[in-house]
Design a protein around this motif. Structure first.
Motif: not given
Length: 138
Positions: A3-7, A80-88, A93-100
């Motif tokens: 879902r995140k990838f398609f968004l 809160r301290q969060i743990y991001l999975h590898r996919s997240e 990182l993809s969001i940041i690259l696409c934004l740039c």
């Protein structure tokens, strides 16, 4: 994750398409701009629809991230301290690259999409919190 990838793809595609479809004018004067809008109304309509779809997709991504990071208890907001999975991490990182990338293509449309998406997602979280506190009081 899908879902995140398609968004993310929807946000990038729609924002890019809105920059392409929006009518461009050689010299910026009101008469040239209005004539471009009058003679190409479907380009403007397509650009506006794509922009709205793009910023709503981006707002959904931002909202999911903010809901994961922010804890709201009453009127206090904590991180809160969060743990991001590898996919997240890959999605972030993809969001940041696409934004740039989109900022290099067209600065103003991307900034408008970013600002509107941030505002919309924060307001949506705030409304959800107020609605939840209202039902907690009952």
């Amino acid at each position: 994750m899908r879902r995140k990838f398609f968004l993310l793809l929807g946000w990038v595609f729609c924002t890019y398409l809105s920059t392409v479809l929006f009518p461009t004018v050689d010299s910026f004067s009101l008469s040239n701009y209005l004539s471009a809008l009058i003679f190409n109304p479907f380009n403007l309509l397509g650009a506006v629809v794509c922009f709205i779809c793009g910023f709503l997709a981006f707002a959904s991504l931002i909202k999911e991230f903010l809901e994961k990071v922010i804890i709201t208890t009453g009127k206090h907001i904590r991180l809160r301290q969060i743990y991001l999975h590898r996919s997240e991490k890959i999605v972030m990182l993809s969001i940041i690259l696409c934004l740039c990338l989109l900022l290099f293509i067209h600065v103003w449309v991307t900034l408008a999409s970013l600002i509107m998406a941030m505002y919309y997602s924060i307001m949506d979280i705030k409304d959800k919190q107020e609605e939840q506190s209202y039902f907690d009081e009952l």
